[in-house]
Design a protein around this motif. Structure first.
Motif, PDB file in Angstrom:
ATOM      1  N   GLY A   5       0.896  -1.099   0.430  1.00 42.17           N
ATOM      2  CA  GLY A   5      -0.299  -0.087  -0.149  1.00 42.17           C
ATOM      3  C   GLY A   5       0.602   1.149  -0.120  1.00 42.17           C
ATOM      4  O   GLY A   5       0.257   2.381  -0.784  1.00 42.17           O
ATOM      5  N   ALA A   6       1.887   1.343   1.031  1.00 39.93           N
ATOM      6  CA  ALA A   6       2.709   2.940   1.083  1.00 39.93           C
ATOM      7  C   ALA A   6       3.663   2.735  -0.240  1.00 39.93           C
ATOM      8  O   ALA A   6       3.289   3.699  -1.072  1.00 39.93           O
ATOM      9  N   LEU A  10      10.627   4.039  -2.718  1.00 41.63           N
ATOM     10  CA  LEU A  10      10.803   3.436  -1.661  1.00 41.63           C
ATOM     11  C   LEU A  10      11.209   4.061  -0.386  1.00 41.63           C
ATOM     12  O   LEU A  10      10.706   4.347   0.745  1.00 41.63           O
ATOM     13  N   PRO A  11      12.160   5.853  -0.281  1.00 45.87           N
ATOM     14  CA  PRO A  11      11.979   6.307   0.361  1.00 45.87           C
ATOM     15  C   PRO A  11      10.907   7.514   1.338  1.00 45.87           C
ATOM     16  O   PRO A  11      10.694   7.608   2.143  1.00 45.87           O
ATOM     17  N   GLY A  12      10.199   7.337   0.019  1.00 45.43           N
ATOM     18  CA  GLY A  12       8.775   8.102   0.569  1.00 45.43           C
ATOM     19  C   GLY A  12       8.119   7.169   1.744  1.00 45.43           C
ATOM     20  O   GLY A  12       7.420   7.690   2.079  1.00 45.43           O
ATOM     21  N   ILE A  24       6.485   2.338   6.017  1.00 41.63           N
ATOM     22  CA  ILE A  24       6.647   0.710   6.468  1.00 41.63           C
ATOM     23  C   ILE A  24       7.286   1.178   7.932  1.00 41.63           C
ATOM     24  O   ILE A  24       7.858   0.115   8.494  1.00 41.63           O
ATOM     25  N   ALA A  25       8.443   1.885   7.915  1.00 38.83           N
ATOM     26  CA  ALA A  25       9.185   1.431   9.569  1.00 38.83           C
ATOM     27  C   ALA A  25       7.852   2.120  11.127  1.00 38.83           C
ATOM     28  O   ALA A  25       7.898   0.578  11.874  1.00 38.83           O
ATOM     29  N   ALA A  26       6.140   2.883  10.972  1.00 40.60           N
ATOM     30  CA  ALA A  26       5.452   2.006  11.431  1.00 40.60           C
ATOM     31  C   ALA A  26       4.910   0.523  11.915  1.00 40.60           C
ATOM     32  O   ALA A  26       4.346  -0.093  12.444  1.00 40.60           O
ATOM     33  N   VAL A  53      10.913   8.382  13.354  1.00 38.39           N
ATOM     34  CA  VAL A  53      10.918   8.460  11.593  1.00 38.39           C
ATOM     35  C   VAL A  53       9.938   8.855  11.148  1.00 38.39           C
ATOM     36  O   VAL A  53      10.133   9.981   9.708  1.00 38.39           O
ATOM     37  N   ARG A  54       9.047   8.753  11.083  1.00 35.12           N
ATOM     38  CA  ARG A  54       7.312   9.458  10.505  1.00 35.12           C
ATOM     39  C   ARG A  54       7.700  11.016  10.581  1.00 35.12           C
ATOM     40  O   ARG A  54       7.706  11.497  10.151  1.00 35.12           O
ATOM     41  N   THR A  55       7.627  11.130  11.866  1.00 36.93           N
ATOM     42  CA  THR A  55       7.838  13.189  12.212  1.00 36.93           C
ATOM     43  C   THR A  55       8.646  13.520  11.541  1.00 36.93           C
ATOM     44  O   THR A  55       8.462  14.327  10.740  1.00 36.93           O
ATOM     45  N   THR A  56      10.077  12.569  11.556  1.00 36.45           N
ATOM     46  CA  THR A  56      11.233  13.710  10.196  1.00 36.45           C
ATOM     47  C   THR A  56      10.965  14.080   9.374  1.00 36.45           C
ATOM     48  O   THR A  56      11.403  14.846   8.623  1.00 36.45           O
TER      49      THR A  56
END
Length: 335
Positions: free
Chosen positions: A225-226, A255-257, A262-264, A326-329
């Protein structure tokens, strides 16, 4: 367009993203997230104390010698502090937590000593399962997104949904039947060596697969999905029109975006893995915290149950905190 690419920005605009202000904002954000996770862990531990208190019986009766008299049981309850309200015992237990003191079990052992062997075994099994889940999900999710709407995409989506829908104990039983009982390829139970670890690497395989397969399904759907969301963005479509190779578009533009999402998902999987480890370790006789927790609940041993939850909760909270950062950064950089 050329003029836009060569516009000269004032020095303060060029350095604003690398100056002290973003660093301070990032540190403040990290502190807030850490405080939030810590507060959640404290609430969870309080719930654990209360839940054990609601179970029938108590640690004095569960661990007393057979045939103990009422007077002996009363004296044992006093010695264990069970005659005091649980909020008071929880407060006293929490005062030792910052120094690593998890209290004493109902059988007179230090909780940290009881967990010293099993908890690293659980962390090893969970870490291997997490690595396998991440690798499998990235491969399958990327493979699916490169062929959107095709047979491969539909097959991977069906398999991922099925894998995630199956509880760990169902996967464990299926693996036992297929890889142990019917084929004899792998041992059905784990034998522990003198150092407290499994005797052979083959004894890791079944518990590892039982933990990893549902999480491969979960993370494959997240990765798919991401990546699909990122693939729909204008700069990715422009890269496709420019004729860039698909693998380069995937690794450099898509992938970078997708990494924050993915980290979550990975952090959430860590919590699921440690939770599922209790069931899997019990089924395969793996020397981890699953057997310790089961024994502690049988004994109504609140400090030991809370110690297991505190150790696992700290590990999960750390991973969730890293995922939040990671997400907030990433979102901050996009702004």
């Amino acid at each position: 367009m050329a003029g836009a690419l060569t516009t000269v920005h004032p020095p303060d605009a060029m350095t604003s993203k690398t100056g002290p202000a973003p660093i301070r904002r990032g540190a403040g954000r990290a502190a807030r997230l850490a405080g939030h996770r810590l507060a959640m862990l404290v609430v969870l531990l309080a719930v654990v104390f209360a839940a054990v208190e609601l179970l029938p019986g108590d640690a004095a009766g569960a661990t007393a010698d057979r045939g103990a008299s009422a007077a002996e049981l009363a004296a044992r309850r006093t010695a264990l502090g069970l005659d005091r309200p649980w909020p008071e015992r929880f407060r006293d237990w929490m005062t030792g937590l910052p120094t690593g003191d998890l209290g004493t079990t109902a059988r007179g052992e230090h909780v940290t000593d009881v967990l010293a062997g099993p908890f690293p075994n659980t962390l090893l099994l969970g870490s291997l399962a997490l690595v396998l889940a991440i690798g499998g999900a990235l491969v399958l999710g990327s493979w699916a997104v490169l062929r959107p709407g095709g047979r491969t995409d539909r097959t991977i989506d069906t398999l991922a949904t099925t894998a995630f829908a199956l509880p760990e104990f169902v996967v464990s039983v299926a693996l036992l039947l297929l890889l142990s009982q019917w084929t004899g390829w792998l041992p059905a139970v784990t034998l522990t060596g003198a150092d407290g670890t499994p005797e052979s690497w083959t004894m890791f395989v079944l518990p590892l697969l039982a933990l990893a397969i549902p999480q491969i399904g979960w993370n494959t759907r997240i990765v798919r999905g991401a990546l699909a969301d990122q693939a729909a963005l204008p700069h990715v479509k422009a890269a496709v029109l420019d004729g860039l190779p698909r693998h380069r578009i995937l690794t450099h533009h898509v992938l970078p975006g997708a990494l924050p999402v993915i980290a979550a998902g990975i952090a959430t999987s860590a919590g699921m893995l440690l939770g599922g480890a209790v069931v899997v370790e019990t089924l395969f006789n793996y020397p981890g915290i699953g057997a310790v927790l089961a024994s502690a609940i049988t004994d109504r041993d609140t400090p030991l149950v809370a110690g297991v939850v505190a150790a696992a909760g700290a590990a999960i909270s750390l991973l969730l905190l890293l995922a939040d950062l990671v997400r907030t950064t990433a979102l901050g950089e996009r702004r």
